[in-house]
Design a protein around this motif. Structure first.
Motif, PDB file in Angstrom:
ATOM      1  N   LEU B  60      43.381  74.720 -13.838  1.00  0.00           N
ATOM      2  CA  LEU B  60      42.520  75.706 -12.718  1.00  0.00           C
ATOM      3  C   LEU B  60      42.551  77.210 -13.629  1.00  0.00           C
ATOM      4  O   LEU B  60      43.562  77.590 -13.764  1.00  0.00           O
ATOM      5  CB  LEU B  60      43.155  75.642 -11.574  1.00  0.00           C
ATOM      6  CG  LEU B  60      42.808  76.976 -10.493  1.00  0.00           C
ATOM      7  CD1 LEU B  60      41.434  76.751 -10.160  1.00  0.00           C
ATOM      8  CD2 LEU B  60      43.693  77.015  -9.485  1.00  0.00           C
ATOM      9  N   PHE B  61      41.399  77.379 -14.175  1.00  0.00           N
ATOM     10  CA  PHE B  61      41.530  78.665 -15.038  1.00  0.00           C
ATOM     11  C   PHE B  61      40.758  79.727 -14.147  1.00  0.00           C
ATOM     12  O   PHE B  61      41.171  80.729 -14.690  1.00  0.00           O
ATOM     13  CB  PHE B  61      40.875  78.500 -16.177  1.00  0.00           C
ATOM     14  CG  PHE B  61      39.371  77.989 -16.286  1.00  0.00           C
ATOM     15  CD1 PHE B  61      38.931  76.665 -16.351  1.00  0.00           C
ATOM     16  CD2 PHE B  61      38.339  79.003 -16.524  1.00  0.00           C
ATOM     17  CE1 PHE B  61      37.635  76.374 -16.354  1.00  0.00           C
ATOM     18  CE2 PHE B  61      37.200  78.704 -16.453  1.00  0.00           C
ATOM     19  CZ  PHE B  61      36.768  77.333 -16.502  1.00  0.00           C
ATOM     20  N   CYS B  62      40.089  79.495 -13.143  1.00  0.00           N
ATOM     21  CA  CYS B  62      39.686  80.856 -12.469  1.00  0.00           C
ATOM     22  C   CYS B  62      39.611  80.574 -11.054  1.00  0.00           C
ATOM     23  O   CYS B  62      39.149  79.392 -10.735  1.00  0.00           O
ATOM     24  CB  CYS B  62      38.277  80.960 -12.930  1.00  0.00           C
ATOM     25  SG  CYS B  62      37.572  82.730 -12.515  1.00  0.00           S
ATOM     26  N   LEU B  63      40.192  81.417 -10.023  1.00  0.00           N
ATOM     27  CA  LEU B  63      39.991  81.112  -8.748  1.00  0.00           C
ATOM     28  C   LEU B  63      39.678  82.523  -8.076  1.00  0.00           C
ATOM     29  O   LEU B  63      40.219  83.363  -8.384  1.00  0.00           O
ATOM     30  CB  LEU B  63      41.531  80.686  -8.385  1.00  0.00           C
ATOM     31  CG  LEU B  63      41.752  80.397  -6.761  1.00  0.00           C
ATOM     32  CD1 LEU B  63      42.968  79.681  -6.474  1.00  0.00           C
ATOM     33  CD2 LEU B  63      41.955  81.486  -5.726  1.00  0.00           C
ATOM     34  N   THR B  64      38.848  82.438  -7.422  1.00  0.00           N
ATOM     35  CA  THR B  64      38.237  83.548  -6.874  1.00  0.00           C
ATOM     36  C   THR B  64      37.531  83.535  -5.687  1.00  0.00           C
ATOM     37  O   THR B  64      37.439  82.464  -5.022  1.00  0.00           O
ATOM     38  CB  THR B  64      37.445  84.670  -7.846  1.00  0.00           C
ATOM     39  OG1 THR B  64      37.135  85.893  -7.316  1.00  0.00           O
ATOM     40  CG2 THR B  64      36.042  84.044  -8.055  1.00  0.00           C
ATOM     41  N   CYS B  65      37.168  84.713  -4.979  1.00  0.00           N
ATOM     42  CA  CYS B  65      36.298  84.554  -3.676  1.00  0.00           C
ATOM     43  C   CYS B  65      35.357  85.491  -3.680  1.00  0.00           C
ATOM     44  O   CYS B  65      35.408  86.414  -4.417  1.00  0.00           O
ATOM     45  CB  CYS B  65      37.569  85.047  -2.493  1.00  0.00           C
ATOM     46  SG  CYS B  65      36.880  84.956  -0.980  1.00  0.00           S
ATOM     47  N   VAL B  75      35.793  80.109  -4.851  1.00  0.00           N
ATOM     48  CA  VAL B  75      35.279  79.402  -6.090  1.00  0.00           C
ATOM     49  C   VAL B  75      36.524  79.016  -6.889  1.00  0.00           C
ATOM     50  O   VAL B  75      37.343  79.843  -7.376  1.00  0.00           O
ATOM     51  CB  VAL B  75      34.234  80.388  -6.681  1.00  0.00           C
ATOM     52  CG1 VAL B  75      33.763  79.526  -7.953  1.00  0.00           C
ATOM     53  CG2 VAL B  75      33.283  80.921  -5.808  1.00  0.00           C
ATOM     54  N   HIS B  77      37.210  77.275 -10.445  1.00  0.00           N
ATOM     55  CA  HIS B  77      36.829  76.635 -11.824  1.00  0.00           C
ATOM     56  C   HIS B  77      37.751  75.696 -12.437  1.00  0.00           C
ATOM     57  O   HIS B  77      39.016  76.188 -12.721  1.00  0.00           O
ATOM     58  CB  HIS B  77      36.443  77.736 -12.894  1.00  0.00           C
ATOM     59  CG  HIS B  77      35.476  78.684 -12.405  1.00  0.00           C
ATOM     60  ND1 HIS B  77      35.360  79.345 -11.348  1.00  0.00           N
ATOM     61  CD2 HIS B  77      34.048  78.647 -13.253  1.00  0.00           C
ATOM     62  CE1 HIS B  77      34.071  79.988 -11.365  1.00  0.00           C
ATOM     63  NE2 HIS B  77      33.289  79.546 -12.290  1.00  0.00           N
ATOM     64  N   HIS B 113      47.021  83.325  -8.249  1.00  0.00           N
ATOM     65  CA  HIS B 113      45.537  83.644  -7.899  1.00  0.00           C
ATOM     66  C   HIS B 113      45.331  83.641  -6.467  1.00  0.00           C
ATOM     67  O   HIS B 113      44.385  84.281  -5.863  1.00  0.00           O
ATOM     68  CB  HIS B 113      44.684  82.539  -8.644  1.00  0.00           C
ATOM     69  CG  HIS B 113      44.630  82.785 -10.084  1.00  0.00           C
ATOM     70  ND1 HIS B 113      45.507  82.268 -11.054  1.00  0.00           N
ATOM     71  CD2 HIS B 113      43.725  83.588 -10.640  1.00  0.00           C
ATOM     72  CE1 HIS B 113      44.875  82.624 -12.464  1.00  0.00           C
ATOM     73  NE2 HIS B 113      43.766  83.700 -12.029  1.00  0.00           N
TER      74      HIS B 113
ATOM     75  N   ARG C 335      38.740  87.005 -15.128  1.00  0.00           N
ATOM     76  CA  ARG C 335      39.705  86.022 -15.561  1.00  0.00           C
ATOM     77  C   ARG C 335      40.570  86.583 -16.484  1.00  0.00           C
ATOM     78  O   ARG C 335      40.140  86.343 -17.722  1.00  0.00           O
ATOM     79  CB  ARG C 335      39.462  84.680 -15.576  1.00  0.00           C
ATOM     80  CG  ARG C 335      40.199  83.527 -15.657  1.00  0.00           C
ATOM     81  CD  ARG C 335      40.727  83.278 -17.015  1.00  0.00           C
ATOM     82  NE  ARG C 335      41.838  82.044 -16.962  1.00  0.00           N
ATOM     83  CZ  ARG C 335      42.776  81.999 -17.575  1.00  0.00           C
ATOM     84  NH1 ARG C 335      43.145  83.098 -18.599  1.00  0.00           N
ATOM     85  NH2 ARG C 335      43.779  80.920 -17.514  1.00  0.00           N
ATOM     86  N   PHE C 339      47.324  87.555 -16.538  1.00  0.00           N
ATOM     87  CA  PHE C 339      47.766  87.262 -15.138  1.00  0.00           C
ATOM     88  C   PHE C 339      48.686  86.030 -14.976  1.00  0.00           C
ATOM     89  O   PHE C 339      49.453  85.579 -14.472  1.00  0.00           O
ATOM     90  CB  PHE C 339      46.574  87.414 -14.540  1.00  0.00           C
ATOM     91  CG  PHE C 339      46.724  87.299 -12.904  1.00  0.00           C
ATOM     92  CD1 PHE C 339      47.414  88.239 -12.430  1.00  0.00           C
ATOM     93  CD2 PHE C 339      46.248  86.246 -12.061  1.00  0.00           C
ATOM     94  CE1 PHE C 339      47.812  88.593 -10.852  1.00  0.00           C
ATOM     95  CE2 PHE C 339      46.514  86.114 -11.001  1.00  0.00           C
ATOM     96  CZ  PHE C 339      47.149  87.226 -10.065  1.00  0.00           C
TER      97      PHE C 339
END
Lengths: 358, 158, 373
Positions: B60-65, B75, B77, B113, C335, C339
């Motif tokens: 899971l390389f990106c987690l956002t809202c 979202v 990724h 995240h 990203r 982090f």
């Protein structure tokens, strides 16, 4: 030729002649005290300057170069700054112990200076157990460090002090054992005897293998005992910010700093006396003419040269090596250095009994 | 990677995921293969994506809202380090009470995240092990990355 | 007045210590609350946000040309690469074809940045484990790169050289000779680095077997860059998803399988040599032509979502732009590699000593503004 021995003797004679023996002795005390304090200040200035210049050359930079010719007065300016700085005592600290600690550390190194022979016949106190005295007194400083760490009421300080305690107590053993090899070869604990025994060659050459092993161990152990890198666990600025003296500021901090450098000087002076003949010029067996030429160089120069060469080696360590971890540090002592020193001690005894040294 | 190749991979993925999630909905248009899930079915879908052989989305390389004013969109990724394919998962959340199940037990990176998303958007991640503010102070009022957030002191409008 | 017993201990008598936000080895304002049992670490809890500037929110009110400059302030040690990633994302949205010269210049700058970043990391790591001298040696070489950058970009740290469509200005005439001189100089120095630090027994003892991160954990924690490659994960964006001219270059993706600090160390050391080889391949082959594509004065991305990823010195940097068709992005998500790498710190450090924590942090190569954003 100007000899320090001559000066001290003439002062001694003149005082005894002019005053009664008690007063003469008292005034000698005062003079020696003044000399030691001056020496302290001078050593601090010179050694800190030397450290900064040595590190600068190793780190491809120039080092202090603004105050005075070639930056020579930089440490003086720094000292002045430290003197006028406020010496803070943290709120939660144990005030008495906190303020006492730097003096304990400083007094310990001041006392250890007593049996150091600076030149021929120029020695504060040539007591019969000189070497034992030095190793005994040098372990007192750990009390000061523990005191500082505990009284600061700071967890970094406490951790630093505990590390320092464990470290100094351990390394005292190998330092003592490596000193003993020379004591065995000489047959005396008195510093002047040890130096005199090296009249026909220094122990590092005469004592060959056991002396060289002892010297290497001695060098490692004293580096650890003076809390110098790569064994600066008690300070370890990247781990414990400044270890046991995190909370100290101003002159109290300066005293710790000074004590550290004086300690380096003392251990190097002792090392020079044990392995390189102290003030004894470079003599080879019975080459009378060669030895005689060497005698023309004053003994104080010989002493200073050897001591500062050793100090340079210790500084060299600091600016080259990474720091060990605390458990590796203790492993090194208990698993490697101590057994080696013990075996070396046996070897030395054997060599001494058989007379297999030069 | 050539576009056709990407498309072919994406179609293959759709078929594969379709086998496991017959009701899977897909978003058309964007460059990634995008799966839409309901917050309620997300925990199961997440497990499927992670542990189904052939999918193996382990990274899971990106987690956002995203705040769309009427609703939030989570979202995620994903990439599979085994097969090299990538997938985007989106989930629509209610604007008044945004909440979704945590995936921090499946992908441990999600713990941080998700704390970030909670801190800046106020999304409540159910069963998160340690849902606290991450960047802002504990007493901070409001969620800065929401579109309706106003801060007369700290915010500079250009 | 509180005594040591009263503050900062857990019920089991473990000591709780604040490392940072001002601490010599956190290299910035990272705040770690560590629980200690003697010297052994039981728990590490990072507290972030001391340099949180909400760059993502700021970008929402900046135009597509402006927002790129803010990203230099995130990972300031690979600011070129951050800028590059953002520029690529805008180009993707506008479907701008970057001229070949600009592509090569960008890659050259990226690799120089990577070298400069790794040099700083090398010095800082050595300083963390107690050797001060390497730091100065690393800075001597980094200074050369900074001077090269200064000549061409006009700045030394936050260059802001990448713009949508190419680079801002053409290369300085001294660029090629300067880089060549740097390469010959650094090739001998990197061997010196190895002699001074890599081969040192104390250093190896400090690094080997410390802070072990298994391959599965590295993936699960979302680690990228040298941190993950030290654990044997293939994750080099330059190889997996080649951008610009990387597809046509000969270089190796460095993979170490040890997973400990030494593996991560070796990955970066070998990466420096790879970067040197990339620069060598390109420096004589900079094509002639435009350094910037023709773009409109005001950029407006079409409605939609755009994601690009790029390999910074620390790992995979992703730019996620959501556009509503206006002059400014509707939402931007960065990203940042640091982090995710930081999130693995607790897992890696537990059970080791304080000295190891410092070494582990050094081997992660954390840049705090990159984490906080």
């Amino acid at each position: 030729m100007l000899s320090l021995e001559g000066i001290t003797d003439s002062i001694h004679n003149w005082l005894n002649h002019a005053l009664n023996p008690t007063l003469a002795m008292l005034s000698e005390f005062v003079m020696v005290g003044l000399c030691v304090i001056t020496l302290f200040a001078m050593l601090g200035l010179v050694l800190i300057m030397m450290e900064r210049k040595v590190s600068a050359y190793m780190q491809v930079r120039i080092g202090p170069n603004r105050v005075g010719p070639g930056g020579m007065f930089q440490t003086l300016a720094d000292t002045l700054k430290l003197v006028v700085k406020e010496g803070l005592t943290p709120d939660g600290a144990d005030h008495f112990l906190f303020n006492l600690a730097p003096f304990v550390v400083l007094s310990a190194s001041m006392l250890a200076l007593a049996p150091v022979a600076f030149a021929k016949g120029f020695q504060v106190w040539d007591l019969p157990i000189g070497i034992l005295y030095v190793s005994a007194i040098s372990s007192v400083s750990v009390i000061g460090i523990l005191m500082a760490g505990w009284a600061s009421n700071n967890k970094y300080s406490l951790l630093g002090a505990m590390r320092s305690g464990a470290q100094i107590v351990s390394y005292e053993l190998s330092a003592g054992l490596s000193v003993l090899t020379i004591v065995i070869l000489t047959g005396s604990l008195r510093i002047s005897d040890i130096i005199q025994a090296q009249q026909d060659g220094w122990w590092i050459f005469k004592g060959h293998i056991p002396a060289i092993i002892a010297f290497v161990i001695f060098l490692i152990a004293v580096t650890a005992e003076t809390n110098r890198a790569p064994f600066d666990m008690a300070e370890a600025e990247s781990e414990l910010t400044a270890g046991f003296h995190t909370e100290y500021s101003g002159m109290k901090f300066a005293l710790f700093f000074l004590a550290e450098y004086v300690n380096i000087f003392i251990v190097c002076a002792i090392g020079a006396a044990l392995f390189f003949g102290g003030w004894m010029p470079f003599h080879i067996g019975h080459w009378e003419s060669f030895n005689h030429i060497m005698d023309f160089i004053p003994s104080s120069i010989w002493f200073t040269g050897k001591t500062f060469a050793l100090i340079f080696v210790i500084m060299w360590f600091r600016w080259t090596f990474p720091r060990l971890r605390i458990d590796q540090l203790l492993n090194l002592e208990w698993k490697y250095l101590l057994p080696i020193s013990m075996a070396n001690l046996l070897l030395t005894t054997f060599v001494a009994i058989k007379g297999w040294y030069f | 990677m050539a576009d056709e190749e990407m498309n072919a991979k994406g179609e293959g993925l759709k078929v594969k995921i379709g086998e496991w999630l017959p009701l899977a909905q897909w978003e058309e248009g964007p460059e990634w293969t995008t799966l839409l899930v309901e917050p309620a079915s997300w925990p199961e879908a997440a497990k499927l994506l992670r542990f189904t052989p052939g999918l193996d989305f382990d990274f899971l390389f990106c987690l956002t809202c995203i705040d769309w004013k009427t609703h939030f969109t989570m979202v995620y990724h994903f990439r599979s380090t085994l097969h090299g394919h990538e997938l985007v998962v989106k989930s629509k959340l209610d604007h008044n009470q945004p909440a979704i199940e945590t995936v921090s037990r499946i992908w441990r990176t999600a713990e941080f995240h998700e704390r970030e998303a909670y801190d800046l958007f106020g999304v409540n991640f159910l069963h998160h092990p340690d849902l606290r503010r991450l960047f802002l102070t504990d007493e901070w009022v409001g969620y800065p990355l929401r579109k309706d957030y106003e801060d007369p002191v700290n915010m500079i409008k250009l | 007045m509180k005594n040591v017993e009263e503050i900062g201990t857990t019920e089991q008598g473990e000591l709780i210590i604040n490392v940072g936000p001002q601490h010599p080895s956190t290299h910035g304002v990272l705040h770690l609350v560590i629980t200690l049992d003697g010297e052994t670490i039981r728990n590490v809890e990072p507290h972030l946000g001391y340099i949180h500037r909400s760059i993502e929110k700021m970008c929402e009110s900046l135009s597509y040309r402006q927002f790129i400059y803010v990203t230099s302030r995130m990972d300031y040690l690979s600011s070129h690469i951050n800028n590059h990633g953002c520029a690529m994302c805008v180009e993707k949205g506008l479907q701008i074809e970057v001229p070949p010269r600009a592509k090569v210049i960008r890659v050259l700058m990226d690799e120089l940045t990577r070298l400069a970043s790794h040099q700083l990391w090398w010095g800082a790591l050595a300083m963390d484990v107690g050797a001060l001298t390497p730091f100065f040696h690393a800075f001597r070489e980094r200074e050369m790169i900074n001077s090269i950058m200064e000549e061409t970009c006009g700045a030394r740290l936050t260059m802001n050289y990448m713009v949508p469509g190419g680079v801002m200005i053409d290369l300085h005439p001294n660029f090629q000779p300067g880089v060549k001189e740097f390469i010959t100089h650094f090739k001998s120095k990197i061997d010196e680095y190895d002699e001074l630090v890599t081969d040192n027994v104390i250093f190896q003892n400090r690094m080997k077997g410390v802070g072990t991160l298994s391959k599965e954990d590295a993936i699960s924690y979302g680690c990228t860059g040298p941190t993950a490659r030290g654990s044997g994960v293939r994750c080099d964006v330059r190889k997996l998803f080649p951008y610009e001219v990387y597809a046509g270059l000969r270089f190796d993706e460095i993979i170490e399988t040890g997973g400990d600090c030494f593996a991560r160390y070796m990955v970066r050391m070998k990466e420096m040599r790879q970067s040197l080889s990339i620069i060598e391949q390109l420096i004589d082959n900079i094509p002639e032509g435009d350094f910037q594509a023709k773009t409109k004065a005001v950029l407006k991305l079409p409605k939609g979502e755009f994601y690009t990823k790029i390999e910074t010195a620390r790992g995979e940097f992703g730019v996620y732009i959501i556009s509503e068709g206006g002059m400014t992005p509707y939402r931007i998500k960065f990203r940042s590699p640091g982090f995710s790498n930081l999130s693995a710190l607790n897992h890696m450090a537990r059970g080791y000593k304080i000295g190891d924590l410092v070494a582990i942090m050094g081997s992660l190569d954390l840049v705090i503004p990159d984490i906080d954003r």
